[in-house]
Motif scaffolding. Structure first.
Motif, short mmCIF file in Angstrom:
data_model
loop_
_atom_site.label_atom_id
_atom_site.label_comp_id
_atom_site.label_asym_id
_atom_site.label_seq_id
_atom_site.Cartn_x
_atom_site.Cartn_y
_atom_site.Cartn_z
N ASP A 206 18.76 0.56 -0.37
CA ASP A 206 17.57 -0.30 -0.43
C ASP A 206 16.34 0.48 -0.89
O ASP A 206 15.61 0.03 -1.78
N LEU A 207 16.10 1.66 -0.32
CA LEU A 207 14.91 2.42 -0.71
C LEU A 207 15.01 2.92 -2.14
O LEU A 207 14.01 3.00 -2.85
N LEU A 208 16.22 3.25 -2.58
CA LEU A 208 16.42 3.68 -3.96
C LEU A 208 16.10 2.54 -4.92
O LEU A 208 15.39 2.73 -5.91
N GLU A 209 16.60 1.36 -4.61
CA GLU A 209 16.34 0.19 -5.46
C GLU A 209 14.85 -0.12 -5.54
O GLU A 209 14.33 -0.48 -6.60
N LYS A 210 14.14 0.05 -4.43
CA LYS A 210 12.71 -0.29 -4.37
C LYS A 210 11.81 0.89 -4.75
O LYS A 210 10.60 0.72 -4.86
N GLY A 211 12.39 2.10 -4.89
CA GLY A 211 11.59 3.27 -5.21
C GLY A 211 10.69 3.70 -4.06
O GLY A 211 9.65 4.30 -4.27
N GLU A 212 11.11 3.43 -2.84
CA GLU A 212 10.31 3.73 -1.64
C GLU A 212 10.84 5.00 -0.96
O GLU A 212 11.39 4.96 0.14
N PHE A 213 10.64 6.13 -1.60
CA PHE A 213 11.26 7.37 -1.14
C PHE A 213 10.65 7.92 0.15
O PHE A 213 11.27 8.75 0.80
N ASP A 214 9.48 7.44 0.56
CA ASP A 214 8.93 7.85 1.85
C ASP A 214 9.85 7.41 2.99
O ASP A 214 9.87 8.03 4.05
N ARG A 215 10.62 6.36 2.76
CA ARG A 215 11.55 5.85 3.77
C ARG A 215 12.75 6.77 3.95
O ARG A 215 13.54 6.59 4.88
N LEU A 216 12.90 7.77 3.07
CA LEU A 216 14.01 8.71 3.18
C LEU A 216 13.81 9.71 4.32
O LEU A 216 14.78 10.17 4.93
N VAL B 147 13.19 14.84 -0.39
CA VAL B 147 12.42 13.68 -0.82
C VAL B 147 11.83 13.93 -2.20
O VAL B 147 11.89 13.06 -3.08
N HIS B 148 11.27 15.11 -2.41
CA HIS B 148 10.65 15.42 -3.71
C HIS B 148 11.68 15.39 -4.85
O HIS B 148 11.44 14.78 -5.89
N ILE B 149 12.82 16.01 -4.64
CA ILE B 149 13.84 16.07 -5.70
C ILE B 149 14.38 14.68 -6.01
O ILE B 149 14.46 14.28 -7.17
N LEU B 150 14.75 13.92 -4.99
CA LEU B 150 15.34 12.60 -5.24
C LEU B 150 14.32 11.62 -5.82
O LEU B 150 14.67 10.82 -6.69
N SER B 151 13.08 11.70 -5.39
CA SER B 151 12.08 10.81 -5.98
C SER B 151 11.79 11.20 -7.42
O SER B 151 11.58 10.33 -8.28
N THR B 152 11.83 12.49 -7.73
CA THR B 152 11.60 12.93 -9.10
C THR B 152 12.75 12.55 -10.01
O THR B 152 12.53 12.05 -11.12
N VAL B 153 13.98 12.77 -9.56
CA VAL B 153 15.13 12.45 -10.42
C VAL B 153 15.17 10.95 -10.71
O VAL B 153 15.61 10.53 -11.78
N SER B 154 14.66 10.13 -9.81
CA SER B 154 14.65 8.68 -10.05
C SER B 154 13.75 8.33 -11.24
O SER B 154 13.94 7.29 -11.87
N GLU C 224 17.61 6.85 -16.41
CA GLU C 224 17.44 5.50 -16.91
C GLU C 224 18.75 4.75 -16.65
O GLU C 224 19.82 5.33 -16.69
N ASP C 225 18.62 3.47 -16.38
CA ASP C 225 19.79 2.60 -16.15
C ASP C 225 20.72 3.16 -15.08
O ASP C 225 21.95 3.06 -15.19
N PHE C 226 20.16 3.72 -14.03
CA PHE C 226 20.95 4.27 -12.93
C PHE C 226 21.65 3.13 -12.20
O PHE C 226 21.06 2.11 -11.90
#
Length: 141
Positions: free
Chosen positions: A15-25, A51-58, A62-64
């Motif tokens: 859910d957080l990945l889909e919404k781009g809400e990485f603070d929830r990680l 959190v920094h790495i996963l939010s940056t890689v997102s 593209e088209d993940f």
């Protein structure tokens, strides 16, 4: 291992990945979580680097999309198969997420193929994530 908590952690991850809400990680990860990436040689410990790495890689992928998931027999880890594009290169990969007894992420490992796509991810991550990552860790790598 509390399987129900691990399943809830995984559902929240999706859910957080889909919404781009990485603070929830942050609350999903164990304090001493270890992140292993094809983009960096050494593993990184701690919630903030994760959190920094996963939010940056997102922002690089593209088209993940995730396609399949496989739980280990002990149900303390899950393997998620994904695809994406980076810099015009199509890639396939897996995320291996291991959980502690409380269902928190204790290790997050990423593998990517083919080599040219992994190299493109590494270059993009070094440029975008590297400076802040060094600051978070308080040292150069």
């Amino acid at each position: 291992m509390a399987r129900e908590q691990a399943i809830q952690t995984l559902e929240t991850w999706h859910d957080l990945l889909e919404k781009g809400e990485f603070d929830r990680l942050r609350p999903l990860a164990a304090e001493n979580v270890v992140f292993r990436s094809p983009a960096f040689f050494s593993p990184y410990s701690g919630v903030e680097p994760l959190v920094h790495i996963l939010s940056t890689v997102s922002t690089i992928f593209e088209d993940f999309a995730y396609h399949r998931q496989f739980w280990t027999e002990e149900q303390d880890a899950v393997v998620l198969e994904f695809s994406a594009r980076v810099d015009g290169k199509t890639l396939k990969g897996i995320d291996i997420i291991s959980f502690d007894d409380a269902g928190k992420i204790r290790e997050f490992e990423v593998m990517i193929r083919p080599a040219n796509a992994a190299a493109a991810v590494g270059e993009a991550m070094a440029a975008r994530a590297g400076p802040r990552l060094k600051e978070l860790l308080g040292k150069g790598r």
